[in-house]
Design an enzyme around this catalytic site. Structure first.
Site, PDB file in Angstrom:
ATOM      1  N   GLY A  62       0.470  -1.678   0.620  1.00  0.00           N
ATOM      2  CA  GLY A  62      -0.042  -0.183  -0.118  1.00  0.00           C
ATOM      3  C   GLY A  62       0.801   1.310  -0.267  1.00  0.00           C
ATOM      4  CG  ASN A 110      -6.519   3.365   3.094  1.00  0.00           C
ATOM      5  OD1 ASN A 110      -6.511   2.484   1.872  1.00  0.00           O
ATOM      6  ND2 ASN A 110      -5.867   2.172   4.069  1.00  0.00           N
ATOM      7  CG  PHE A 114      -7.228  -2.449  -4.870  1.00  0.00           C
ATOM      8  CD1 PHE A 114      -6.430  -2.229  -3.962  1.00  0.00           C
ATOM      9  CD2 PHE A 114      -7.509  -3.115  -5.144  1.00  0.00           C
ATOM     10  CE1 PHE A 114      -6.297  -3.738  -3.067  1.00  0.00           C
ATOM     11  CE2 PHE A 114      -7.609  -4.667  -4.405  1.00  0.00           C
ATOM     12  CZ  PHE A 114      -7.117  -4.505  -3.089  1.00  0.00           C
ATOM     13  CG  ASN A 170      -5.714  -7.324  -1.248  1.00  0.00           C
ATOM     14  OD1 ASN A 170      -5.858  -7.370   0.563  1.00  0.00           O
ATOM     15  ND2 ASN A 170      -5.152  -5.808  -1.218  1.00  0.00           N
ATOM     16  CB  SER A 173      -8.863  -4.288   0.205  1.00  0.00           C
ATOM     17  OG  SER A 173      -8.993  -2.972  -0.171  1.00  0.00           O
ATOM     18  CG  ASN A 175     -10.825   1.070   1.300  1.00  0.00           C
ATOM     19  OD1 ASN A 175     -12.107   1.240   2.358  1.00  0.00           O
ATOM     20  ND2 ASN A 175      -9.697   0.750   1.439  1.00  0.00           N
ATOM     21  CB  THR A 176     -12.102  -3.930  -3.809  1.00  0.00           C
ATOM     22  OG1 THR A 176     -11.166  -3.190  -4.198  1.00  0.00           O
ATOM     23  CG2 THR A 176     -12.502  -4.503  -5.081  1.00  0.00           C
ATOM     24  CE  LYS A 214      -2.671  -7.246   3.675  1.00  0.00           C
ATOM     25  NZ  LYS A 214      -1.695  -5.702   3.860  1.00  0.00           N
ATOM     26  CG  ASN A 243      -5.907  -4.990   4.028  1.00  0.00           C
ATOM     27  OD1 ASN A 243      -5.828  -4.093   4.205  1.00  0.00           O
ATOM     28  ND2 ASN A 243      -5.458  -5.790   3.157  1.00  0.00           N
ATOM     29  N   GLY A 265      -3.102   0.725  12.307  1.00  0.00           N
ATOM     30  CA  GLY A 265      -2.313   2.095  13.196  1.00  0.00           C
ATOM     31  C   GLY A 265      -2.625   1.517  14.573  1.00  0.00           C
ATOM     32  CE1 TYR A 315       1.491   3.608   4.592  1.00  0.00           C
ATOM     33  CE2 TYR A 315       0.054   2.381   3.329  1.00  0.00           C
ATOM     34  CZ  TYR A 315       1.000   3.676   3.338  1.00  0.00           C
ATOM     35  OH  TYR A 315       0.493   4.110   2.238  1.00  0.00           O
TER      36      TYR A 315
HETATM   37  C1  LIG Z   1      -2.652   4.404   3.405  1.00  0.00           C
HETATM   38  C2  LIG Z   1      -3.139   2.722   3.228  1.00  0.00           C
HETATM   39  C3  LIG Z   1      -3.062   2.045   2.491  1.00  0.00           C
HETATM   40  C4  LIG Z   1      -3.562   0.539   2.188  1.00  0.00           C
HETATM   41  N1  LIG Z   1      -2.309  -0.230   0.517  1.00  0.00           N
HETATM   42  C5  LIG Z   1      -2.624  -1.428   0.783  1.00  0.00           C
HETATM   43  C6  LIG Z   1      -3.102  -2.293  -0.369  1.00  0.00           C
HETATM   44  O1  LIG Z   1      -2.663  -1.526  -1.587  1.00  0.00           O
HETATM   45  N2  LIG Z   1      -2.842  -3.760  -0.303  1.00  0.00           N
HETATM   46  C7  LIG Z   1      -2.663  -4.806   0.716  1.00  0.00           C
HETATM   47  O2  LIG Z   1      -3.186  -5.741   1.075  1.00  0.00           O
HETATM   48  N3  LIG Z   1      -3.022  -3.464   1.915  1.00  0.00           N
HETATM   49  C8  LIG Z   1      -3.015  -2.424   2.249  1.00  0.00           C
HETATM   50  N4  LIG Z   1      -3.483  -1.728   2.984  1.00  0.00           N
HETATM   51  C9  LIG Z   1      -2.382  -2.702   4.294  1.00  0.00           C
HETATM   52  C10 LIG Z   1      -1.315  -2.343   5.226  1.00  0.00           C
HETATM   53  O3  LIG Z   1      -0.197  -2.853   3.552  1.00  0.00           O
HETATM   54  C11 LIG Z   1      -1.597  -3.197   6.406  1.00  0.00           C
HETATM   55  O4  LIG Z   1      -2.181  -4.630   6.227  1.00  0.00           O
HETATM   56  C12 LIG Z   1      -1.993  -2.404   7.639  1.00  0.00           C
HETATM   57  O5  LIG Z   1      -2.506  -1.111   7.921  1.00  0.00           O
HETATM   58  C13 LIG Z   1      -2.032  -2.839   8.883  1.00  0.00           C
HETATM   59  O6  LIG Z   1      -0.602  -2.396   9.037  1.00  0.00           O
HETATM   60  P1  LIG Z   1      -0.041  -1.495   9.505  1.00  0.00           P
HETATM   61  O7  LIG Z   1      -1.292  -0.835  10.816  1.00  0.00           O
HETATM   62  O8  LIG Z   1       1.095  -1.160  10.165  1.00  0.00           O
HETATM   63  O9  LIG Z   1      -0.006  -0.085   8.633  1.00  0.00           O
HETATM   64  C14 LIG Z   1      -2.905  -0.146   3.591  1.00  0.00           C
HETATM   65  C15 LIG Z   1      -2.935   0.512   4.421  1.00  0.00           C
HETATM   66  C16 LIG Z   1      -3.149   1.527   3.897  1.00  0.00           C
HETATM   67  C17 LIG Z   1      -2.646   2.298   5.605  1.00  0.00           C
END
Ligand SMILES: Cc1cc2nc3c(=O)[nH]c(=O)nc-3n(C[C@H](O)[C@H](O)[C@H](O)COP(=O)(O)O)c2cc1C
Length: 362
Positions: A62, A110, A114, A170, A173, A175-176, A214, A243, A265, A315
């Protein structure tokens, strides 16, 4: 203190999507280098699904959705990075604004949906990569308007396989629309059979490319058991937990807490670590689990490993703590291991899993 860390408070004044683009540009321009790479600490090395990781802390999918900045990102002392999610065709994503900081909660919501440059462009950017210069996983998904979900996943996996150190499918998500439904047992079985066949067709016979699944944190313990069994039956190499969540814990204090989308987070830590422990216990050593969700420093990384993660991804904390975070976690982890009398990371994986799983039953 590196320039990029000094700039962090200023970057936070900028709209979060613009700040993200600025960070990618700064990385591409070489402005975010955190000094020379430290020698890898042997205590942090992990061998997982046949890959030798210099340390267990990776960048989650992401951040570098379209494989623009993977090269400079590998210089931040992360053990590996996961690019994507890449979809078969380029996609604009949802209307803006679609990403929100929850500063008081050290969290993000968020609903990007995608947005990415598409598989062809992403893979081209990885095409000339030096395989010895760091571990890169490729995370694939499907377009919003997909009419053949399993087929489209397979379409993405096959050309990605030759360029990936590992692949991530994946299905989590939020959001899809409909994507998370693919986690249900009968759908998942068909999907995994299709993507494993595509992986084998793409990678050829002389190279093993681990394929990971995932999953979302918003699932029952029963479904976790089903997912683990179906994954093992289909020769999946590992499961990433998790996720973002659709839950909104009562503790959230930020005004953006009711925005639609996935929460990540610090407030995701407990939930995702609970589901991680369930997955680890269900797998019972038959496949490794990668822990993501709320890792923001050495203590939370250490806890994830103890709950059952063989590798960790993060992330959101990068947004608040800056690019020195990987180095800080690695140094802190090595110190914790020594203080607690452990020679390697491997020794602590899962030693608190029962406690986390039981806590889940409270
Ligand atoms: C802004 C944003 C965009 C993300 N986009 C994706 C994505 O495209 N594909 C995916 O598998 N996870 C995506 N994630 C999820 C992260 O990979 C991760 O699984 C999740 O945020 C938990 O970790 P964190 O708490 O350290 O952020 C996204 C997370 C954030 C914050």
């Amino acid at each position: 203190m590196p320039l990029a860390d000094l700039m962090m408070p200023l970057i936070r004044l900028v709209d979060p999507e613009r700040a993200h683009r600025l960070a990618i540009h700064a990385l591409k321009l070489g402005l975010v280098r955190d000094g020379p790479l430290a020698a890898a600490d042997p205590a942090l090395r992990m061998e997982v699904f046949g890959i030798d990781f210099p340390n267990p802390i990776g960048l989650a999918a992401g951040f570098d959705k379209s494989a623009e900045a993977w090269r400079p990102l590998l210089n931040l002392e992360c053990g590996f990075i996961e690019i994507g999610t890449l979809t078969p065709r380029p996609q604009a994503g949802n209307p803006r604004p679609r990403v929100f900081r929850l500063l008081e909660d050290q969290a993000v919501i968020n609903r990007y949906g995608f947005n990415n440059d598409g598989l062809d462009v992403g893979l081209r950017r990885l095409g000339d990569r030096d395989r010895n210069a760091g571990i890169v996983g490729i995370n694939v998904g499907i377009n919003k308007d997909s009419e053949n979900q399993a087929g489209d996943f397979a379409t993405a996996v096959e050309p990605a396989a030759p360029l990936a150190d590992y692949l991530t499918v994946n299905v989590s998500s939020p959001n899809t629309p409909g994507l998370r439904d693919l986690q249900a047992a009968d759908q998942l079985d068909k999907l995994l059979a299709a993507v494993i066949a595509a992986r084998d067709a793409g990678a050829g016979t002389d190279r093993h490319v681990p394929l990971l699944l995932k999953i979302a944190p918003d699932i029952s313990r029963d479904l976790v058991h089903e997912i683990v069994e179906i994954s093992i039956a289909n020769s999946v190499s590992g499961i990433i937990v998790a996720n973002t969540t659709l839950e909104r814990p009562d503790s959230l204090a930020s005004q953006n807490k009711d925005e639609a989308g996935g929460l990540s987070g610090a407030p995701l830590f407990d939930l995702s670590t609970k589901v991680l422990a369930w997955t680890y216990l269900a797998a019972a050593g038959r496949l490794p689990v990668i822990g993501a969700g709320g890792v923001d420093g050495p203590d939370s990384a250490y806890a994830k490993l103890r709950a059952g993660a063989s590798l960790v991804q993060l992330y959101t904390a990068l947004i608040y703590k800056g690019p020195g975070l990987f180095r800080a976690i690695n140094e802190g982890l090595a110190t914790r291991l020594r203080t607690d009398g452990h020679a390697t990371v491997q020794e602590i994986v899962g030693i608190d899993a029962e406690r986390w799983a039981d806590r889940a039953a409270d």
